[in-house]
Structure formats: C-alpha cells, structure tokens
Design an enzyme around this catalytic site. Structure first.
Site, PDB file in Angstrom:
ATOM      1  N   GLY A   1      58.447  16.318  31.151  1.00  0.00           N
ATOM      2  CA  GLY A   1      57.550  15.372  31.780  1.00  0.00           C
ATOM      3  C   GLY A   1      58.080  14.773  33.066  1.00  0.00           C
ATOM      4  O   GLY A   1      57.619  13.725  33.523  1.00  0.00           O
TER       5      GLY A   1
ATOM      6  N   LYS B   1      68.239  26.424  40.701  1.00  0.00           N
ATOM      7  CA  LYS B   1      67.850  26.581  42.100  1.00  0.00           C
ATOM      8  C   LYS B   1      66.528  25.862  42.322  1.00  0.00           C
ATOM      9  O   LYS B   1      65.599  25.995  41.519  1.00  0.00           O
ATOM     10  CB  LYS B   1      67.698  28.075  42.433  1.00  0.00           C
ATOM     11  CG  LYS B   1      67.179  28.357  43.836  1.00  0.00           C
ATOM     12  CD  LYS B   1      68.165  27.951  44.902  1.00  0.00           C
ATOM     13  CE  LYS B   1      67.644  28.300  46.301  1.00  0.00           C
ATOM     14  NZ  LYS B   1      68.537  27.774  47.357  1.00  0.00           N
TER      15      LYS B   1
ATOM     16  N   GLU C   1      56.260  28.746  30.412  1.00  0.00           N
ATOM     17  CA  GLU C   1      55.980  28.241  31.750  1.00  0.00           C
ATOM     18  C   GLU C   1      56.973  28.806  32.772  1.00  0.00           C
ATOM     19  O   GLU C   1      58.166  28.906  32.498  1.00  0.00           O
ATOM     20  CB  GLU C   1      56.006  26.716  31.751  1.00  0.00           C
ATOM     21  CG  GLU C   1      55.073  26.128  30.700  1.00  0.00           C
ATOM     22  CD  GLU C   1      54.694  24.685  30.970  1.00  0.00           C
ATOM     23  OE1 GLU C   1      55.208  24.106  31.941  1.00  0.00           O
ATOM     24  OE2 GLU C   1      53.875  24.140  30.209  1.00  0.00           O
TER      25      GLU C   1
ATOM     26  N   GLU D   1      60.432  26.695  30.929  1.00  0.00           N
ATOM     27  CA  GLU D   1      60.459  26.160  29.575  1.00  0.00           C
ATOM     28  C   GLU D   1      59.375  26.811  28.737  1.00  0.00           C
ATOM     29  O   GLU D   1      58.491  27.498  29.248  1.00  0.00           O
ATOM     30  CB  GLU D   1      60.263  24.639  29.578  1.00  0.00           C
ATOM     31  CG  GLU D   1      58.897  24.172  30.062  1.00  0.00           C
ATOM     32  CD  GLU D   1      58.758  22.663  30.021  1.00  0.00           C
ATOM     33  OE1 GLU D   1      59.660  21.985  29.497  1.00  0.00           O
ATOM     34  OE2 GLU D   1      57.739  22.149  30.510  1.00  0.00           O
TER      35      GLU D   1
ATOM     36  N   ASN E   1      56.596  25.616  25.638  1.00  0.00           N
ATOM     37  CA  ASN E   1      56.005  24.556  24.827  1.00  0.00           C
ATOM     38  C   ASN E   1      55.506  25.158  23.523  1.00  0.00           C
ATOM     39  O   ASN E   1      54.640  26.043  23.527  1.00  0.00           O
ATOM     40  CB  ASN E   1      54.857  23.873  25.574  1.00  0.00           C
ATOM     41  CG  ASN E   1      55.356  23.030  26.724  1.00  0.00           C
ATOM     42  OD1 ASN E   1      56.194  22.159  26.535  1.00  0.00           O
ATOM     43  ND2 ASN E   1      54.878  23.300  27.920  1.00  0.00           N
TER      44      ASN E   1
ATOM     45  N   ARG F   1      53.517  24.395  21.071  1.00  0.00           N
ATOM     46  CA  ARG F   1      52.379  23.628  20.559  1.00  0.00           C
ATOM     47  C   ARG F   1      51.131  24.023  21.328  1.00  0.00           C
ATOM     48  O   ARG F   1      51.193  24.796  22.288  1.00  0.00           O
ATOM     49  CB  ARG F   1      52.625  22.135  20.768  1.00  0.00           C
ATOM     50  CG  ARG F   1      52.979  21.799  22.206  1.00  0.00           C
ATOM     51  CD  ARG F   1      53.000  20.321  22.488  1.00  0.00           C
ATOM     52  NE  ARG F   1      53.634  20.004  23.758  1.00  0.00           N
ATOM     53  CZ  ARG F   1      53.066  20.113  24.958  1.00  0.00           C
ATOM     54  NH1 ARG F   1      51.827  20.582  25.054  1.00  0.00           N
ATOM     55  NH2 ARG F   1      53.716  19.783  26.050  1.00  0.00           N
TER      56      ARG F   1
END
Length: 449
Positions: A164, A201, A275, A287, A289, A291
């Site tokens: 976030g 980076k 992502e 990352e 997620n 869910r």
C-alpha cells in the site's frame, strides 16, 4: 459444496460475496460492527451477528469474535474478501484448526507471498521475471550502498512486509540512500511490525500490469488476461482497465502462460494476482496478492467468468471452470473507484448520502453497498462504490464511461466523481499513454510527457 458461508468483511465486497453465495444456493452469515448495523449486506444476508464496536481491531479483525459467530450460526466456511484478514496466514490456520474452511489459498502460500523478499525469490525460482535488486533484506551501511551502486541509481527502498505504499522510498543518489533506508525502515516497523527493507531498481515510467490467475490446488492453473492499474495516487490504484492499451496478444500470452505455469508448479488454489511493472517491453515481478482484488470486476467483464463464484466452488473441491485455450478476452472494461473524498485534497468525506442515483444501461455495472440515506462511517476505507463499464472496444468503453460518470449522482458528501469526469476527457488517457507516475504529476499540474 458448503452449506453456510460467513462473510468476514463489510461494504461492497461483502455484498459481492453474498450475491455469489445466493447464486450457488448457499446460506450466508453477515458479521458487522455496531457502526455497520444498517449496512446493505447485513440487511440481505440470511443471518447476521454483531462482532464488536466500530474500530476494526475490535470487530472485523477480532478472530475470536469471528470464530464465535461461526459457532453460533453453524457456518462451515469463511470468505475473507479483501483487506482485513484476507491475507492473514494464521487466520487461515486457525479456521482449519476449528474444522472451518478458509475460502482462499493455503496458509503456506499466503505466508510465502506476504513476505516480499521471499515472494521475489520464489518468483525467480518459478521462472517469473523480477526487478533487479537485492536478494534479501539490506542494512543501512556499505552493504546497501554497494548493492545500490550495482543496481544503478535511482533505487527503490521497500518494506519486506506489507504494501500500500507504506515503507517505500526512492533514493535518486548516494546521498539520498541513508535517509531513504532509515525512513522506510521506520515506516515499515510502525505499520507492519517488521523493519526489514530491500532494494529494487527504480523504473522511470513503467506501467503497472497484473495477471489474474485461478488455480485448483492440484496442479491445474489458468490465467485470465491482464489488468492495467497504472493510474495511481500514493501507490493506491484509482482506475483499472483491461486489456492493457500497451500489450498485444503475443505479450499477453507469453507473460500469462509464464505465470500460469508457475502457479501450476506451486499448486496454488483459488484466485490470485501477480503484479508487474512493465517498461520497454519487459515485465518485472513486484508482488502477488493471494486474495480477490478490488478490481476483479474488470476481468469478469472481459472474460464472462464470475471470479468470486469460482473462488467458492474451487475452495469446496471443484475443478477449474475451463482450460486455458477456452479463455477468451472479449472487448474492453474500465473500473473507477469512486471514494468519499474531496476530489482535490482527497480529504475523507464521511457522512449521510442525501441523494443517490447509480448509472445504468448496457455494459454498465455498479459494485456498491451504499443507498440513499446511508451514512458512510469514518472508521473504514472511503470507497463509495466501483463503476465498471464494458464495451466492444476501448473507444466505445471510454464513451460509455463518460456517459455513466455524467449520469451518476452522489449528493450529501464529497466524492472523487469530478476527478474521473476530468480524466476520461484527458488526451493522454484517451490515447492510453500514461504510466504509474502520470496521475500524481497531473494532480500537481506538472508535465506528463
């Protein structure tokens, strides 16, 4: 199939889950804080249980209260939605210890992907391309400086736990690095209880591209195309669309198949989103997620697949709804997150909705739990609802979105509707020529080219 599902969430996602349950013929239990006693999902559920006062830690994050609600109502499964306990591995384990089904991934996968350093190592092992950076946590000494020099400035300092945008700082030069490391570590410690940070980076003008996956937990997995979430403010997504204006079919298939193969090897179960940052034709993992995502309706609109329904079905032991070659991307979809915020300062604007008129017509969808007379409480996120439109092409989709935004009425509180009405008329947005820094530059009145 499950007999009764407890929905451990609130707002539009709780209502979204409830609708999927009803279409599967499953009884529902709504939980709510005292502030949400009049919420729409509470009104429509078969049963409801008050689990505490307004503060999230005393209600929606209160695991003993949720277990008690399951015991009282006889629920045999829990759907966590997004946020709150949706990516809490221990919560998934506790439910299992009480013979309750967690509608989501295995606890080990939640824990693995919740640690950004381990997630990156796993992605690399599974053949997913990653952003150049440190192999693990760094310390604010010569170790960090040496790695930063090897990567090349600017670099991004990121919290190992959480997300976030918290615990995330950019260092443009060697002189910036020490302060960025200290600040990010302090933020990470405060927000997540873990001060570990690592280096990546810093890409100059990347797109934020995410791939939706669905796995059966037995080695089967498919991807459902991508969503472009590049319009962000303070690392929070504002506008999402799919397919991405910058990917062609070959690029989509290549990264999608790479991700699906990785999820097959991982034996991932349920929905998940991987992502990436995308720049100069290259994808870089950031990352995963584990869910359902806020922006999942974009994928539903272009594939015709009900992700929440499939999430429940697969958690109950069902098979994937189709094979990869049966997945067809149809048309274009855009989602706008309409928040109860001042459209200029973004100051939260809780309060009573005096008038509410959602737009309608072909290809228009509203995912919202508000109604005329509803009071948006000050204790939770400021989401009023998600406006999602679909068209045969991106041009048609944009025109439909423009019409729907002009038609939507939410009076009595401030909302971000004026921002979206401006964005949908911006030449760069119309051309699909934007990146993850574009919106903040636009809001600051700076050049966006």
């Amino acid at each position: 199939m499950f007999d009764k599902i407890l929905i451990a969430n609130r707002g539009e996602i709780a209502l979204r889950i409830l609708r999927a349950c009803k279409e599967l013929g499953i009884s529902t239990v709504a939980v709510h804080s005292t502030a949400d006693a009049d919420a729409m999902h509470v009104r429509l559920a078969d049963e409801s249980v008050c689990i505490g006062p307004p503060q999230s830690k005393d209600s929606y994050l209160n695991i003993p209260a949720l277990l008690a609600a399951c015991e009282i109502t006889g629920a045999d499964a829990v759907h966590p939605g997004y946020g709150f306990l949706s990516e809490n591995a221990r919560f998934a384990e506790i439910l299992g210890e009480h013979n309750l089904h967690f509608i989501g991934p295995k606890a080990e996968h939640i824990r693995l992907m919740g640690d950004k350093i381990e997630a990156k190592k796993t992605a690399k092992r599974l053949g997913i391309p990653v952003v150049p950076g440190s192999d693990g946590a760094v310390t604010p000494d010569q170790d960090a400086l040496a790695i930063a020099k090897e990567i090349g400035f600017p670099v991004l300092v990121k919290a190992a736990a959480g997300g976030g945008g918290r615990g995330m700082k950019v260092a443009h030069t060697e002189a910036d690095l020490q302060l960025a490391l200290t600040t990010a570590a302090n933020e990470a410690k405060s927000a997540f209880g873990d001060a570990s940070v690592y280096l990546e980076k810093y890409l100059q003008k990347p797109r934020h591209i995410e791939i939706q996956v669905l796995g059966d937990g037995r080695g089967g997995a498919i991807h459902l195309g991508e969503r472009d979430c590049s319009l962000q403010r303070r690392h929070q997504k504002v506008w999402e669309e799919g397919p991405s204006p910058v990917l062609d079919a070959a690029a989509r298939a290549k990264i999608g198949n790479t991700v699906a193969k990785a999820m097959q090897e991982l034996k991932y179960i349920g929905v998940g989103t991987i992502e990436f940052l995308y720049e100069d034709g290259e994808f870089y993992f950031i990352e995963m997620n584990t869910r359902i995502q806020v922006e999942h309706p974009v994928t539903e609109m272009i594939t015709g697949i009900d992700l929440v329904l499939e999430q429940i079905r697969i958690a109950a032991g069902g098979d994937l709804p189709m094979s990869q070659d049966q997945v067809v991307i149809n048309g274009h979809s855009i989602e706008c997150r309409v928040n109860a915020e001042n459209p200029v300062s973004f100051r939260p604007s809780p309060g009573k909705i005096q008038q509410y008129h959602p737009p309608g017509g072909l290809g228009v969808r509203i995912d919202s739990a508000v109604y005329q007379g509803y009071v948006i409480p000050p204790y939770y996120d400021s989401l009023v609802g998600k406006l999602i439109v679909h068209g045969k092409s991106r041009v048609e989709c944009l025109m439909r979105l423009r019409r729907a935004l002009d038609e939507m009425v939410v009076d009595g509180i401030e909302t971000t509707l004026p921002l979206f009405r401006a964005l949908v008329r911006e030449p760069a947005i119309i051309d699909g020529d934007y990146h993850i820094h574009w919106l903040e530059q636009y809001l600051a009145g700076q050049k966006t080219d």
